[in-house]
Design an enzyme around this catalytic site. Structure first.
Site, PDB file in Angstrom:
ATOM      1  N   ASN A  50      87.197  70.946  58.723  1.00  0.00           N
ATOM      2  CA  ASN A  50      86.412  69.708  58.805  1.00  0.00           C
ATOM      3  C   ASN A  50      85.005  69.839  58.230  1.00  0.00           C
ATOM      4  O   ASN A  50      84.421  68.856  57.795  1.00  0.00           O
ATOM      5  CB  ASN A  50      86.393  69.160  60.243  1.00  0.00           C
ATOM      6  CG  ASN A  50      85.612  70.030  61.192  1.00  0.00           C
ATOM      7  OD1 ASN A  50      85.499  71.240  60.983  1.00  0.00           O
ATOM      8  ND2 ASN A  50      85.086  69.448  62.245  1.00  0.00           N
ATOM      9  N   CYS A  89      83.899  68.134  65.813  1.00  0.00           N
ATOM     10  CA  CYS A  89      83.906  68.577  67.209  1.00  0.00           C
ATOM     11  C   CYS A  89      82.904  67.759  68.001  1.00  0.00           C
ATOM     12  O   CYS A  89      83.019  67.639  69.208  1.00  0.00           O
ATOM     13  CB  CYS A  89      83.491  70.033  67.319  1.00  0.00           C
ATOM     14  SG  CYS A  89      84.371  71.066  66.210  1.00  0.00           S
ATOM     15  N   GLU A 121      75.997  79.156  67.615  1.00  0.00           N
ATOM     16  CA  GLU A 121      75.894  79.389  66.179  1.00  0.00           C
ATOM     17  C   GLU A 121      74.528  78.934  65.684  1.00  0.00           C
ATOM     18  O   GLU A 121      73.792  78.242  66.366  1.00  0.00           O
ATOM     19  CB  GLU A 121      76.998  78.617  65.462  1.00  0.00           C
ATOM     20  CG  GLU A 121      78.367  79.060  65.933  1.00  0.00           C
ATOM     21  CD  GLU A 121      79.430  78.837  64.894  1.00  0.00           C
ATOM     22  OE1 GLU A 121      79.579  79.691  64.006  1.00  0.00           O
ATOM     23  OE2 GLU A 121      80.095  77.801  64.976  1.00  0.00           O
TER      24      GLU A 121
END
Ligand code: UN1
Length: 507
Positions: free
Chosen positions: A160, A292, A471
């Protein structure tokens, strides 16, 4: 230290192993096609297996000593050059991304821009990579904590964000001194191959970055289980994350998981409804809902439920579906026909649970029949515990859930297994702060939708969204480095920590 720079002369969609573009050992290939038009073949790619993974890991391991010993500011200079090259190729990379993955071109440019931003940010980290010093308990003793690279990182990327997310994972891994083997999702191999060619152009030495394309079973499993892989970073479904985690546990690997979301936008009675509506449209239907961080739950105060649903109906119905390369397109395709089926299945479930306001079908008019398109879909009067309000659909479907009180809103927000992104629209500063305290999520927004995280802040979620790592931002360095605590005793005598405390007793 000898560093060889790989060339990009003979890519032809092969694996990159130790600076060479090579076919899968088996000679097998698979095809990538455009989700907007199945007749548009992007290319044939290596259908790799364990032997290819072994070769790639061996190459990354061999490149590790020289790369990890290179001064971090020098690694940073290479990343600066990579950032510049990505920027120069932003347009062609974005077009390839739209063709292979489907998202509309302005969003594809955003995807590439995220990679550029992370490249610059992590390049700068080459001159920081801060550790810290602290006073020692003892006289004439120096204490500090420094960061050390770890080894070979496996980067398993989703489709994605086929440029941004590999970059999120790779650049902090590299600046920290690790080497990498990347595996793209089977739906977007071309994006990763092109991205990697540009990395090589930037001067990433051979073996430092390797790419192996192929399926999760044939490439993912051997990569995750390989004893020489020390780090795994994965973005994708929760079940896959759990599987990776258990496979990796046997060899005590460090694993960073970025998994599902069921992200709510809460719209309070005092909110600016036009602003909330713009944000809902962007967060729910941007990337065809395949983020997400997509807003798949719209929790509204009951006093504005009907009005807001009407507004949303009108806007969602007006969205134009089409090929993401066309300027007239608002919403591109979903990734493949399997996704169409899954989304359709959830709409069926939703129709038994709530009121379907708009959409609900695959779109097959004219040119759309060539691709995998699904109408932007809104359900209203949804109960917080309905399946469409609990499970990640990963498509252009959102559920409006009415609530009567703030406490109920908090309960609904926190009632799902995921905790990635939450958002509140209000002009009440007290509620804004309460939402930050009470909504259980890794990302919290006020008067802004659930998507659009920036590259220099931690990204990740609570609960089943992940396993506690973050992240990008500084936090990415914590995953890709190991702490080493260093003590230098310059007293010239034996000083026993926790035992020789006389110097404290002296006064
Ligand atoms: C994802 O969908 O996995 O905040 C990442 C955002 C993007 C990244 C999404 N910057 O929506």
């Amino acid at each position: 230290m000898e560093i060889h720079v790989a060339t990009t002369a003979t890519t032809s969609n092969r694996n990159l192993i130790g600076g060479e573009w090579v076919a899968a050992r088996s000679g097998k290939t698979f095809t990538s096609t455009s989700p907007a038009n199945r007749d548009d073949v992007i290319g044939e790619f290596a259908a790799s297996s364990r032997e290819d993974v072994d070769a790639a890991v061996a190459a990354a391991k061999a490149a590790y000593p020289a790369w990890s010993m290179m001064p971090a500011p020098k690694r940073g200079e290479i990343l600066f050059k990579v950032a510049r090259i990505l920027n120069e190729h932003k347009e062609d990379l974005s077009r390839l991304l739209t063709r292979e993955m489907g998202k509309v071109l302005p969003e594809a440019r955003g995807d590439v821009q995220e990679a550029i931003d992370v490249a610059y940010y992590m390049a700068g980290e080459g001159r920081r990579l801060f550790g810290y010093t602290v006073p020692s308990e003892m006289p004439d003793k120096f204490a500090m904590a420094i960061r050390k690279p770890i080894g070979v990182a496996a980067i398993i990327a989703p489709w994605n964000f086929p440029i941004a997310i590999p970059a999120w994972k790779l650049f902090p891994a590299l600046i920290s001194g690790n080497t990498a083997v990347m595996k793209p999702a089977s739906d977007t191999p071309a994006c990763m191959i092109r991205f990697t060619e540009l990395l090589l152009e930037g001067g990433i030495p051979e073996g430092v970055v390797n790419v192996v394309t192929g399926s999760g079973n044939d490439v993912g499993h051997p990569l995750v289980e390989h004893p020489d892989v020390k780090l795994i970073s994965f973005t994708g479904h929760t079940e896959t994350g759990v599987d990776i985690s258990s496979r990796a546990a046997k060899t005590l690997k460090r694993v960073s998981l970025e998994l599902g979301g069921k992200n709510p936008i809460v719209i309070w009675a005092d909110a600016d409804l036009d602003l909330a509506l713009d944000s809902v449209i962007w967060s729910a239907f941007g990337t065809s809902g395949q983020r997400c961080t997509a807003a798949s739950r719209i929790v509204v105060h009951r006093s504005i439920h009907d009005e807001f649903v009407q507004m949303l109906h009108k806007r969602a119905a007006a969205l134009v579906l089409g090929d993401g390369l066309l300027e007239t397109t608002d919403v591109g395709p979903v990734i493949n026909d399997k996704a169409l089926e899954r989304i359709g299945g959830y709409v069926e479930i939703g129709q038994k649970e709530a009121e379907l306001v708009v959409g609900g079908n695959p779109a097959r008019d004219g040119e759309l029949a060539k691709g995998s398109f699904f109408e932007p879909t809104v359900f209203a009067e949804v109960k917080g515990d309905a399946r469409i309000a609990q499970e990640e659909i990963f498509g252009p479907v959102t559920a409006v859930i009415p609530v009567d009180s703030w406490d109920e809103a908090v309960r609904v927000v926190n009632s799902v297994q995921y905790g990635l992104s939450t958002s509140l629209f209000t002009n009440d500063v007290n509620l804004a702060f309460r939402s930050i305290r009470d909504f259980d999520s890794g990302l919290g927004y006020v008067n802004h939708g659930t998507i659009g995280a920036e590259a220099h802040l931690p990204f990740g979620g609570t609960k089943a969204t992940g396993n506690g790592h973050r992240e990008v931002g500084q936090s990415a360095l914590d995953f890709y480095t190991e702490w080493k605590s260093v003590y230098i005793d310059y007293s010239g005598k034996l000083q026993r920590a926790q035992i020789d405390m006389e110097f404290i007793d002296q006064d």
